[in-house]
Design an enzyme around this catalytic site. Sequence first.
Site, PDB file in Angstrom:
ATOM      1  N   LEU A  90     104.719   6.127 -87.949  1.00  0.00           N
ATOM      2  CA  LEU A  90     105.200   6.527 -86.619  1.00  0.00           C
ATOM      3  C   LEU A  90     104.086   7.203 -85.812  1.00  0.00           C
ATOM      4  O   LEU A  90     103.433   8.125 -86.294  1.00  0.00           O
ATOM      5  CB  LEU A  90     106.367   7.516 -86.781  1.00  0.00           C
ATOM      6  CG  LEU A  90     106.853   8.203 -85.495  1.00  0.00           C
ATOM      7  CD1 LEU A  90     107.583   7.217 -84.593  1.00  0.00           C
ATOM      8  CD2 LEU A  90     107.749   9.399 -85.819  1.00  0.00           C
ATOM      9  N   HIS A  97     114.870  27.934 -78.245  1.00  0.00           N
ATOM     10  CA  HIS A  97     113.758  27.008 -78.488  1.00  0.00           C
ATOM     11  C   HIS A  97     113.566  26.788 -80.003  1.00  0.00           C
ATOM     12  O   HIS A  97     113.272  25.689 -80.450  1.00  0.00           O
ATOM     13  CB  HIS A  97     112.465  27.536 -77.864  1.00  0.00           C
ATOM     14  CG  HIS A  97     112.479  27.527 -76.356  1.00  0.00           C
ATOM     15  ND1 HIS A  97     112.863  26.425 -75.629  1.00  0.00           N
ATOM     16  CD2 HIS A  97     112.157  28.486 -75.439  1.00  0.00           C
ATOM     17  CE1 HIS A  97     112.779  26.707 -74.328  1.00  0.00           C
ATOM     18  NE2 HIS A  97     112.372  27.951 -74.189  1.00  0.00           N
ATOM     19  N   ASP A 100     116.024  18.906 -73.234  1.00  0.00           N
ATOM     20  CA  ASP A 100     116.446  19.937 -72.283  1.00  0.00           C
ATOM     21  C   ASP A 100     117.702  20.659 -72.766  1.00  0.00           C
ATOM     22  O   ASP A 100     118.560  20.057 -73.412  1.00  0.00           O
ATOM     23  CB  ASP A 100     116.712  19.250 -70.927  1.00  0.00           C
ATOM     24  CG  ASP A 100     116.739  20.243 -69.783  1.00  0.00           C
ATOM     25  OD1 ASP A 100     116.392  21.425 -69.996  1.00  0.00           O
ATOM     26  OD2 ASP A 100     117.115  19.847 -68.667  1.00  0.00           O
TER      27      ASP A 100
HETATM   28  C1  FPP Z   1     113.903  22.708 -72.097  1.00  0.00           C
HETATM   29  O1  FPP Z   1     114.938  23.624 -72.303  1.00  0.00           O
HETATM   30  C2  FPP Z   1     112.994  22.755 -73.211  1.00  0.00           C
HETATM   31  C3  FPP Z   1     111.695  23.156 -73.120  1.00  0.00           C
HETATM   32  C4  FPP Z   1     111.081  23.599 -71.867  1.00  0.00           C
HETATM   33  C5  FPP Z   1     110.853  23.223 -74.307  1.00  0.00           C
HETATM   34  C6  FPP Z   1     111.130  22.233 -75.409  1.00  0.00           C
HETATM   35  C7  FPP Z   1     110.483  22.741 -76.614  1.00  0.00           C
HETATM   36  C8  FPP Z   1     110.961  22.698 -77.867  1.00  0.00           C
HETATM   37  C9  FPP Z   1     112.190  21.994 -78.246  1.00  0.00           C
HETATM   38  C10 FPP Z   1     110.257  23.399 -78.972  1.00  0.00           C
HETATM   39  C11 FPP Z   1     108.754  23.403 -78.998  1.00  0.00           C
HETATM   40  C12 FPP Z   1     108.151  22.139 -79.404  1.00  0.00           C
HETATM   41  C13 FPP Z   1     107.424  21.892 -80.522  1.00  0.00           C
HETATM   42  C14 FPP Z   1     106.722  20.607 -80.659  1.00  0.00           C
HETATM   43  C15 FPP Z   1     107.315  22.816 -81.633  1.00  0.00           C
HETATM   44  P1  FPP Z   1     115.196  24.753 -71.215  1.00  0.00           P
HETATM   45  O2  FPP Z   1     114.652  26.029 -71.744  1.00  0.00           O
HETATM   46  O3  FPP Z   1     114.650  24.314 -69.894  1.00  0.00           O
HETATM   47  O4  FPP Z   1     116.740  24.771 -71.193  1.00  0.00           O
HETATM   48  P2  FPP Z   1     117.672  25.276 -69.993  1.00  0.00           P
HETATM   49  O5  FPP Z   1     117.485  24.277 -68.881  1.00  0.00           O
HETATM   50  O6  FPP Z   1     119.036  25.245 -70.586  1.00  0.00           O
HETATM   51  O7  FPP Z   1     117.207  26.653 -69.640  1.00  0.00           O
END
Ligand code: FPP
Length: 237
Positions: free
Chosen positions: A126, A32, A15
């Site tokens: 893994l 992201h 997150d």
């Molecule tokens: C939360 O941050 C994160 C997500 C909803 C997506 C997580 C995805 C990735 C790290 C990349 C994609 C994955 C792969 C496997 C290639 P947020 O956007 O909710 O953060 P915020 O709460 O600060 O807005």
Amino acid sequence: MQIEHLPRHVAIIMDGNGRWAKRHALSVAMGHRQGVEALREIIRYSSDIGIKVLSLYAFSTENWQRPAFEVKALMQLIVEFFHAEIDELHENKVKIRILGGKDALPEEARKAVLMAEERTQKNTGLQLNIAINYGARDELLHAVKKLLEKAQKGEISADTLSLSHLEEALYTASQPDVDLVIRTSGEKRLSNFLLYQSAYAELSFLDKLWPDFKVADYRQVLEDFSGRQRRFGGRQA
Ligand code: FPP
């Protein structure tokens, strides 16, 4: 230095990409993208130190509600990630499983994840679970439907149904329970991630935003886990 008691199964809620992007005056898509850099390092390290299962929450069943451009950017990153990383993952014997409903994914993303699962299915290193279009409640519903089909075929009944039938119907079938859940960005919630599998998991909440989560931070969390005493509802000997 070697860590004494490694968790067998680590689950991570990655997150804080959005906030990281804002702090750096970048687009959320760039946040992201930076998040993918962080997860690449964590996967490599987990594989190197002998973690058995690593589950990463990449896209939840609720994330479809985000703006269309963000959903598109995330799907694009997922496609790019599998195409760019599959050779190295395969070389390191990483075995990939997607947790979640793959049928609802856009064509290109679906093809990429199916390719990754198929190429790595015989690997013995893994176990890397990537949760995409995943929600724990949805997973339970999916499992119950599978069990009902079995019941209709006469393979199980209310009398014979056991927890192991239920566990085998989950996306994580034949994998160990989650030992450690890590969530970055200061939020202290499980957000519908692996709720059944985390029944006895230790929880670790960190203030760092996901793109800032480095191997040194991960190591510290693992060392902390190693020192915790787990009783699974019983008493200490
Ligand atoms: C939360 O941050 C994160 C997500 C909803 C997506 C997580 C995805 C990735 C790290 C990349 C994609 C994955 C792969 C496997 C290639 P947020 O956007 O909710 O953060 P915020 O709460 O600060 O807005």
